[in-house]
Scaffold this motif. Sequence first.
Motif, short mmCIF file in Angstrom:
data_model
loop_
_atom_site.label_atom_id
_atom_site.label_comp_id
_atom_site.label_asym_id
_atom_site.label_seq_id
_atom_site.Cartn_x
_atom_site.Cartn_y
_atom_site.Cartn_z
N GLY A 1 3.20 0.79 5.42
CA GLY A 1 2.48 0.48 4.20
C GLY A 1 0.98 0.41 4.39
O GLY A 1 0.21 0.51 3.43
N PHE A 2 0.51 0.24 5.62
CA PHE A 2 -0.92 0.23 5.90
C PHE A 2 -1.52 1.65 5.91
O PHE A 2 -2.74 1.80 5.89
N SER A 3 -0.66 2.65 5.95
CA SER A 3 -1.14 4.04 6.00
C SER A 3 -1.67 4.46 4.63
O SER A 3 -0.94 4.45 3.63
N ARG A 4 -2.94 4.84 4.58
CA ARG A 4 -3.53 5.29 3.31
C ARG A 4 -2.84 6.55 2.80
O ARG A 4 -2.67 6.72 1.59
N PRO B 1 -3.50 2.58 -4.52
CA PRO B 1 -3.38 2.71 -3.06
C PRO B 1 -4.56 2.14 -2.29
O PRO B 1 -4.47 1.94 -1.08
N ASP B 2 -5.66 1.87 -2.98
CA ASP B 2 -6.84 1.31 -2.32
C ASP B 2 -6.98 -0.19 -2.53
O ASP B 2 -7.96 -0.79 -2.08
N SER B 3 -6.02 -0.79 -3.21
CA SER B 3 -6.05 -2.23 -3.45
C SER B 3 -5.42 -2.98 -2.28
O SER B 3 -4.30 -2.66 -1.86
N LEU B 4 -6.14 -3.96 -1.74
CA LEU B 4 -5.58 -4.77 -0.65
C LEU B 4 -4.35 -5.54 -1.14
O LEU B 4 -3.37 -5.66 -0.41
N LEU B 5 -4.42 -6.04 -2.37
CA LEU B 5 -3.28 -6.78 -2.92
C LEU B 5 -2.04 -5.90 -2.97
O LEU B 5 -0.95 -6.32 -2.54
N HIS B 6 -2.17 -4.68 -3.45
CA HIS B 6 -1.03 -3.79 -3.55
C HIS B 6 -0.57 -3.30 -2.17
O HIS B 6 0.63 -3.09 -1.95
N THR B 7 -1.52 -3.15 -1.24
CA THR B 7 -1.15 -2.76 0.12
C THR B 7 -0.32 -3.85 0.79
O THR B 7 0.73 -3.57 1.39
N VAL B 8 -0.77 -5.08 0.69
CA VAL B 8 -0.04 -6.21 1.28
C VAL B 8 1.33 -6.34 0.63
O VAL B 8 2.35 -6.54 1.32
N ALA B 9 1.38 -6.21 -0.69
CA ALA B 9 2.67 -6.31 -1.39
C ALA B 9 3.62 -5.21 -0.94
O ALA B 9 4.83 -5.44 -0.76
N LEU B 10 3.10 -4.01 -0.73
CA LEU B 10 3.95 -2.89 -0.29
C LEU B 10 4.54 -3.17 1.08
O LEU B 10 5.73 -2.93 1.32
N VAL B 11 3.72 -3.67 2.01
CA VAL B 11 4.23 -3.99 3.35
C VAL B 11 5.31 -5.06 3.28
O VAL B 11 6.36 -4.96 3.93
N VAL B 12 5.10 -6.08 2.46
CA VAL B 12 6.10 -7.14 2.31
C VAL B 12 7.40 -6.57 1.73
O VAL B 12 8.50 -6.89 2.21
N ILE B 13 7.28 -5.74 0.71
CA ILE B 13 8.47 -5.14 0.10
C ILE B 13 9.24 -4.31 1.12
O ILE B 13 10.47 -4.41 1.23
N LEU B 14 8.53 -3.47 1.87
CA LEU B 14 9.20 -2.64 2.88
C LEU B 14 9.87 -3.50 3.95
O LEU B 14 10.99 -3.20 4.39
#
Length: 381
Positions: free
Chosen positions: A131-134, A148-161
């Motif tokens: 999820g950290f991969s741009r 895809p450039d939002s830190l909030l959405h990036t962190v949420a994606l990693v948590v979901i995965l």
Amino acid sequence: MLPEFFRRHTPELLIAFFGLIFLVAAFGEVGGEAGAFLTSALDVALFVILAMLVYLATRHPAFRWLAVLWLLVVVAGLAAIATGFGAVAILPAEMLEAEEIDPETVDLALAAEVALLLLGALAAAFASLIGFSRRFRGWLAGYLPFDPDSLLHTVALVVILAMILIPPVPLLVAGVPPFLSETFLDLLLESGDLLANTVTLDAYTLFWTLIGSFFIAGAFVRRSPRETLKRLGLVRPTGKEIAFAVVAALVLVAAFHFIDMALAMLVGWLGLPVTDMEAVNLLFAGTLTLPGVIMASVAAGFGEEVSIRGLLQPRFGILLPALLFASLHAFQYSWDGLVSVFFAGILFAYIRRYTNTTTSAITHTVYDLVLFSMMLVGMSI
């Protein structure tokens, strides 16, 4: 002056509040109702703290690194929990209860299975970091309405995965859901936890889940309470929506009666473990009273719908939250049950999409209420 101070420093105050709750619940010696209340907040506290660190990162870059560090702690914690419960399903009770383990008595096959469990949990945890991969986020953003450039959405994606990939590892390695393993059920029976006041515990869990979802959605940080309710899809339902939810729940109960049988036959034919329903009944024995059935249904219905369909679905679509919903049940169901929960999650998601979260929550609550009531009647016969 005081309201303005709280408005400007809501993230810091929430970090302090939930951090204190986490420390007291995890390391304190609070018993009774207070202990149960605080313990129910443990899971939610981790994610609220994470969200607040991300919100603070918009004010100061240093918080960005703190947020990423805390995210890694959360992912590692999920892997550790999965490994711990998986070990309970694999290791014999006498080995778990022993103060010291004699290395000469350890069966090599058993040790290899535990090692595989640990490696599987670590591999799933590392896989979630994609999820950290741009590039990966950019690809997903072509299908999902998130930034895809939002830190909030990036962190949420990693948590979901992480929450999709890690929980099924014990089932994959041990061949049995940890909560349905003979060792785990024996430990529950011996400790008397099956006889605990599950009505109170479910009420506490529902409270913290709703509160956590409210703050993670940005209440008092980037949204007003009214805006937060709208973001979560929580509205006052109309009579027509309530009637639709009840009818939809009853239809789903009838449909999944046959779907579950077909899935059990298919999974068994494929040689995969099928959910042991007698063990499921034993696992939920503490819930199977009339007050317990009602509270468990409301807690699951509203807690899961608000946090998954209300909070996550608007940004991450239908598929990822549905996979997360199924994965959250991997400790208590085998593969047939997980596929069934996934299908149910898809249907709840479409109800959420075309109505609102309140309607999907009522549908989910009535659905669980009927199922738990059937279990209650079945045990009393």
